[in-house]
Design a protein around this motif. Structure first.
Motif, PDB file in Angstrom:
ATOM      1  N   ASP A 142       0.817  -1.208   0.000  1.00 45.66           N
ATOM      2  CA  ASP A 142       0.000   0.000   0.000  1.00 45.66           C
ATOM      3  C   ASP A 142       0.855   1.265   0.000  1.00 45.66           C
ATOM      4  O   ASP A 142       0.326   2.366  -0.003  1.00 45.66           O
TER       5      ASP A 142
ATOM      6  N   GLN B 277       5.454   7.274  -2.360  1.00 47.41           N
ATOM      7  CA  GLN B 277       4.728   7.567  -1.127  1.00 47.41           C
ATOM      8  C   GLN B 277       5.598   7.296   0.093  1.00 47.41           C
ATOM      9  O   GLN B 277       5.556   8.040   1.071  1.00 47.41           O
TER      10      GLN B 277
ATOM     11  N   THR C 124       2.283  16.863  -6.189  1.00 52.19           N
ATOM     12  CA  THR C 124       0.836  17.047  -6.034  1.00 52.19           C
ATOM     13  C   THR C 124       0.093  15.740  -6.292  1.00 52.19           C
ATOM     14  O   THR C 124      -0.829  15.374  -5.550  1.00 52.19           O
ATOM     15  N   LYS C 125       0.500  15.011  -7.317  1.00 49.83           N
ATOM     16  CA  LYS C 125      -0.144  13.730  -7.660  1.00 49.83           C
ATOM     17  C   LYS C 125       0.051  12.703  -6.543  1.00 49.83           C
ATOM     18  O   LYS C 125      -0.896  12.014  -6.137  1.00 49.83           O
ATOM     19  N   THR C 126       1.269  12.612  -6.022  1.00 46.28           N
ATOM     20  CA  THR C 126       1.548  11.662  -4.938  1.00 46.28           C
ATOM     21  C   THR C 126       0.794  12.055  -3.675  1.00 46.28           C
ATOM     22  O   THR C 126       0.211  11.194  -2.996  1.00 46.28           O
TER      23      THR C 126
ATOM     24  N   ALA D  33      -2.013  13.662  -3.470  1.00 45.65           N
ATOM     25  CA  ALA D  33      -3.437  13.351  -3.664  1.00 45.65           C
ATOM     26  C   ALA D  33      -3.724  11.888  -3.332  1.00 45.65           C
ATOM     27  O   ALA D  33      -4.733  11.571  -2.682  1.00 45.65           O
ATOM     28  N   LYS D  34      -2.847  11.006  -3.758  1.00 43.29           N
ATOM     29  CA  LYS D  34      -3.018   9.575  -3.447  1.00 43.29           C
ATOM     30  C   LYS D  34      -2.910   9.321  -1.948  1.00 43.29           C
ATOM     31  O   LYS D  34      -3.644   8.508  -1.385  1.00 43.29           O
ATOM     32  N   MET D  35      -1.988  10.025  -1.312  1.00 41.61           N
ATOM     33  CA  MET D  35      -1.789   9.830   0.124  1.00 41.61           C
ATOM     34  C   MET D  35      -2.941  10.415   0.937  1.00 41.61           C
ATOM     35  O   MET D  35      -3.302   9.864   1.976  1.00 41.61           O
TER      36      MET D  35
ATOM     37  N   ALA E  86      -6.030  10.491  -0.164  1.00 43.14           N
ATOM     38  CA  ALA E  86      -7.115   9.527  -0.384  1.00 43.14           C
ATOM     39  C   ALA E  86      -6.967   8.308   0.524  1.00 43.14           C
ATOM     40  O   ALA E  86      -7.972   7.729   0.956  1.00 43.14           O
ATOM     41  N   LYS E  87      -5.732   7.917   0.809  1.00 44.49           N
ATOM     42  CA  LYS E  87      -5.482   6.765   1.689  1.00 44.49           C
ATOM     43  C   LYS E  87      -5.542   7.135   3.162  1.00 44.49           C
ATOM     44  O   LYS E  87      -5.497   6.259   4.022  1.00 44.49           O
TER      45      LYS E  87
END
Length: 160
Positions: free
Chosen positions: A46, A51, A83-85, A87-89, A91-92
């Protein structure tokens, strides 16, 4: 050319580059090898390497808020990738965002308990898999080596 063959060439004194260059070159090779190993070890978890690297950045001062632009500057990475990374973090649930009182266009990011736990699990996975890396090294050798690396890191950080 493999690092071993390149080192053998240097041992034969053919076109020997400066020690300064060899040190930086070796660090680059080590970086490539460890980055590949980290990707292999974290694949399917995960916490993929981008990340993990961001979590590692936050873990040193877990209560300190950071902006995307500050992270991008510190990590010397393009802001869109950070910014992309992030956003994923978010969300998690590894990070949480609060409005930036000094700049309404940005957010202040904070590490969450879930982020601390995810970092710890990924770090443990890496430590277990890499445990034999320093087999045969004396403790003083590792401490000295770390001291030299830290000195280099501080210099490079202060002289961007």
């Amino acid at each position: 050319m493999s690092a071993r063959r390149e080192n053998e060439k240097y041992d034969r004194k053919e076109e020997l580059p400066s020690s300064d260059f060899r040190i930086i070159n070796w660090i680059g090779i080590i970086s490539q090898l460890t980055d590949t190993k980290m990707r292999q070890l974290l694949d399917g978890t995960d916490v993929p390497p981008p990340q993990f690297i961001l979590l590692n950045h936050f873990i040193h001062h877990p209560d300190e808020g950071k902006t995307v632009s500050g992270i991008a500057w510190a990590m010397q990475q393009p802001q869109p990738g950070i910014t992309k990374t992030v956003a994923k973090m978010l969300a998690k649930g590894f990070l949480r965002a609060e409005d930036n009182p000094e700049d309404g266009r940005s957010k202040i990011l904070y590490l969450t308990d879930a982020g601390i736990k995810a970092h710890a699990q990924a770090k443990e996975r890496l430590e277990l898999a890499l445990a034999d890396t320093f087999d045969g090294w004396r403790e003083w050798e590792k401490k000295d080596f770390f001291g030299f690396l830290d000195r280099l890191k501080v210099y490079l950080d202060e002289n961007r």
